[in-house]
Design an enzyme around this catalytic site. Sequence first.
Site, mmCIF file in Angstrom:
data_model
loop_
_atom_site.group_PDB
_atom_site.id
_atom_site.type_symbol
_atom_site.label_atom_id
_atom_site.label_comp_id
_atom_site.label_asym_id
_atom_site.label_seq_id
_atom_site.Cartn_x
_atom_site.Cartn_y
_atom_site.Cartn_z
ATOM 1 N N GLY A 94 29.762 -40.459 -33.622
ATOM 2 C CA GLY A 94 28.759 -39.389 -33.186
ATOM 3 C C GLY A 94 29.782 -38.369 -32.455
ATOM 4 O O GLY A 94 30.733 -38.300 -32.834
ATOM 5 N N GLY A 95 29.128 -37.241 -32.015
ATOM 6 C CA GLY A 95 29.745 -36.199 -31.511
ATOM 7 C C GLY A 95 29.851 -34.984 -32.519
ATOM 8 O O GLY A 95 29.211 -35.059 -33.656
ATOM 9 N N GLY A 141 36.244 -44.634 -32.409
ATOM 10 C CA GLY A 141 36.695 -45.060 -31.014
ATOM 11 C C GLY A 141 37.213 -43.929 -30.284
ATOM 12 O O GLY A 141 36.281 -43.309 -29.711
ATOM 13 N N CYS A 151 33.838 -30.681 -29.440
ATOM 14 C CA CYS A 151 32.400 -31.519 -28.957
ATOM 15 C C CYS A 151 31.449 -30.523 -28.332
ATOM 16 O O CYS A 151 30.463 -31.285 -27.857
ATOM 17 C CB CYS A 151 32.979 -32.600 -27.849
ATOM 18 S SG CYS A 151 34.363 -33.514 -28.381
#
Length: 228
Positions: free
Chosen positions: A56-57, A142, A161
């Site tokens: 994600g991101g 992670g 981000c």
Amino acid sequence: MQLQDRRLSSSHRDILLLLQHKPVYTGGRCQTESETAPERARLIALGADFVLAKRGGELTYHGPGQLVGYPLLDLGRRASTSTSAISIRDYICQLQHVLSLHLRSAHGLALIPSGHTDVFLGEHEKVASIGVQVRHRLTTHGFSMNVTRQPRAWFDEIVACGLADVKAASIESVTGRKPDVGMEIPGIVARFGRVMERQMVPLEVGSGQLAELVYTLEQESREGERTT
């Protein structure tokens, strides 16, 4: 560096890989090859690699001076004090807690609450990031934690981000001390084990695909240290 949690109740081993990357920019799963092509060319010209990941991101950076952690966990495996499997949201919160606990306990850093999944020293200063993928209760990707000032110049080349008003802080930039990435590992390992309720032991890779992967990662980490 790499450590593992060995559970007798399952043949699957939970593993935590800890390392430094060579300079690399990575995009998230919602980004495409076509939309990132111009940015890819620009960033590669700076001397970094560019990879689209399944986490994600959005766009971020990993490289020397930063400790990156890849927990490969089975969230369906219950912890000793838990009556149910860990949810994805709880897992992300636990990663936040590991990083926050380490930064406060090891370095006395004051952190602020944030609506984002990352760890902030101030409204516009981010010291650690979290981006995960979970499939069939198994985690990949992670977290990362900026230890020295080295990552800052690379981060300044992008909107990391998707947060245009946020800059990369580090343990060094806040404390004024010159920390060593390797010295952060024991504290992260101990706090990861405590929060995740895992007994951490050194990973014996033996031979095979896992051994080759770990060897490659360790070689890249050492090469990155020599070139900075």
